[in-house]
Design an enzyme around this catalytic site. Structure first.
Site, short mmCIF file in Angstrom:
data_model
loop_
_atom_site.label_atom_id
_atom_site.label_comp_id
_atom_site.label_asym_id
_atom_site.label_seq_id
_atom_site.Cartn_x
_atom_site.Cartn_y
_atom_site.Cartn_z
N CYS A 134 0.83 -1.20 0.00
CA CYS A 134 0.00 0.00 0.00
C CYS A 134 0.87 1.26 0.00
O CYS A 134 1.29 1.74 1.06
CB CYS A 134 -0.94 -0.03 1.21
SG CYS A 134 -2.07 1.37 1.22
N CYS A 137 -0.60 4.19 2.02
CA CYS A 137 -0.49 4.09 3.49
C CYS A 137 0.94 4.34 3.98
O CYS A 137 1.15 5.00 4.98
CB CYS A 137 -0.89 2.71 3.99
SG CYS A 137 -2.22 1.93 3.15
N ASP A 138 1.91 3.75 3.27
CA ASP A 138 3.27 3.69 3.83
C ASP A 138 4.27 4.66 3.22
O ASP A 138 5.42 4.74 3.69
CB ASP A 138 3.81 2.25 3.70
CG ASP A 138 2.99 1.27 4.55
OD1 ASP A 138 2.35 1.73 5.51
OD2 ASP A 138 2.98 0.07 4.24
#
Ligand code: NAP
Ligand code: NAP
Length: 315
Positions: A134, A137-138
């Site tokens: 992701c 997200c990261d």
């Protein structure tokens, strides 16, 4: 826990499920949503700028608005995973991982898809130690670092764009020379000076010690291998349908494993409808707006089914 029979139980908690819940409640059906992860894939998204009327909205804000909207119609949401659905005395019996049991006259499956694995050495070993599925997200964890994004669809291109804002260098490795992503994403990434396209190439392995320190890529035509020195590996190569779940529920799937539906979102099992990414239709063009559209149609079909069944029971 035994509950009263609902007209419709919606399984899932992504855009397709929220839309189905909204329409089902507006059709005045007794509706329940059982889903695991609020927002589904949207929970991993950043800005959404392709949903009409919502200009540059943050995905998190969109999830909050979806929740508010179904709350307005008093639709209860149970955070749980549906493990099995069986037909019993003309109704559906749903059992969850948390030990609950729900009864429904009709069911809408909006369970989405699962992330596809690359299946190369190092992938699972370094998961959370440099390997991520992701980018959205990261990405902030890789500020000033070197990363690789794998894939050629919307997710990979969107991921490369976001990562280019944090990482010092982004390699975009894709197995072909052409992208399946929408041109708007490709053009945006091409303008980034810190993104290098590594095309017609595949990742052979992910290397590291405690954390990732590189990936070995092979140029397909020349069979030439080289190591890209990176600290982050973002695997964005698409999704797999929920084959096992479909098998357990007993609905027919297409050859790829997506739940077969007709244009009214009816599955092969009477009274069971499906919507969103888990279905066999519009494969290759999966959007919040398409998932929401399918959710609305599934709710309409469930409404007709429930009304007709109630009529035939009282006749
Ligand atoms: P996708 O469209 O299925 O693309 C997957 C990409 O990964 C393809 O380029 C594919 O290569 C590559 N790939 C697949 N298996 C591979 C493997 N084993 N090794 C190396 N490469 C592999 O998946 P996605 O990009 O995650 O998108 C999924 C759906 O969500 C799409 O319908 C997309 O439009 C939608 N989505 C939309 C947005 C948006 O509108 N903002 C954002 C994200 C996702 P080939 O091209 O060679 O097959
Ligand atoms: P989804 O977002 O994948 O949602 C599926 C939901 O069902 C998840 O919350 C999932 O939880 C849950 N679930 C799965 N199995 C379950 C079970 N057995 N019991 C209960 N819950 C279960 O799918 P969708 O609603 O069909 O579609 C989302 C759309 O958004 C897609 O078309 C996607 O391409 C699009 N998208 C667009 C963007 C963009 O930027 N425009 C970004 C992302 C996504 P788990 O996650 O825990 O499995």
């Amino acid at each position: 826990m035994q509950t009263d029979t609902h007209d419709v139980v919606i399984v899932g908690l992504g855009p397709a499920a929220y839309s189905a819940a909204l329409y089902s409640a507006r059709f005045m059906l007794k509706t329940l949503v059982v889903g695991e992860n609020m927002g589904g894939q949207l929970a991993e998204a950043g800005e959404v700028d392709d949903y009409p009327g919502l200009i540059g909205v943050q995905a998190q804000q969109m999830i909050e608005a979806f929740n508010e909207h179904v709350k307005k119609y008093s639709v209860p949401i149970v955070l749980d995973r549906v493990e099995s659905i069986k037909k019993e005395d003309g109704e559906f019996l749903l059992n969850t991982q948390g030990g609950s049991e729900f009864r429904a006259r009709a069911v809408i499956l909006a369970v989405g898809v699962e992330r596809r694995r690359l299946n190369v050495p190092g992938e699972l070993e370094f998961l959370g130690k440099g390997v991520s599925y992701c980018s959205v997200c990261d990405a902030p964890l890789f500020k000033g670092k070197r990363v690789v994004v794998i894939g050629g669809g919307d997710s990979a291109l969107e991921g490369a764009e976001i990562l280019s804002r944090y990482a010092s260098k982004v390699y975009l490795v894709h197995r072909r020379n052409e992208f399946r992503a929408q041109p708007i994403y490709v053009e945006s990434v091409k303008k980034k000076t810190n993104v290098e396209f590594v095309l017609n190439s595949v990742v052979k392995k992910i290397e590291g010690e405690k954390t990732v320190n590189g990936v070995v890529v092979e140029e397909r035509e020349r069979n030439a291998q080289r190591k890209l020195e990176v600290q982050g590996v973002f695997i964005e190569i698409g999704f797999e349908p929920p084959k096992e779940f479909a098998k357990k529920v007993g609905v027919e799937t297409d050859p790829n494993g997506y739940i077969k539906v007709d244009e009214w979102m009816r599955t092969s099992v009477k009274g069971v409808f499906a919507a969103g990414d888990c279905t066999s239709v519009w494969l290759g063009f999966r959007q919040v707006v398409t998932a929401a559209a399918q959710g609305a149609v599934a709710a309409h079909s469930a409404f007709k089914y429930v009304i007709e069944n109630k009529k035939s029971l009282s006749a």
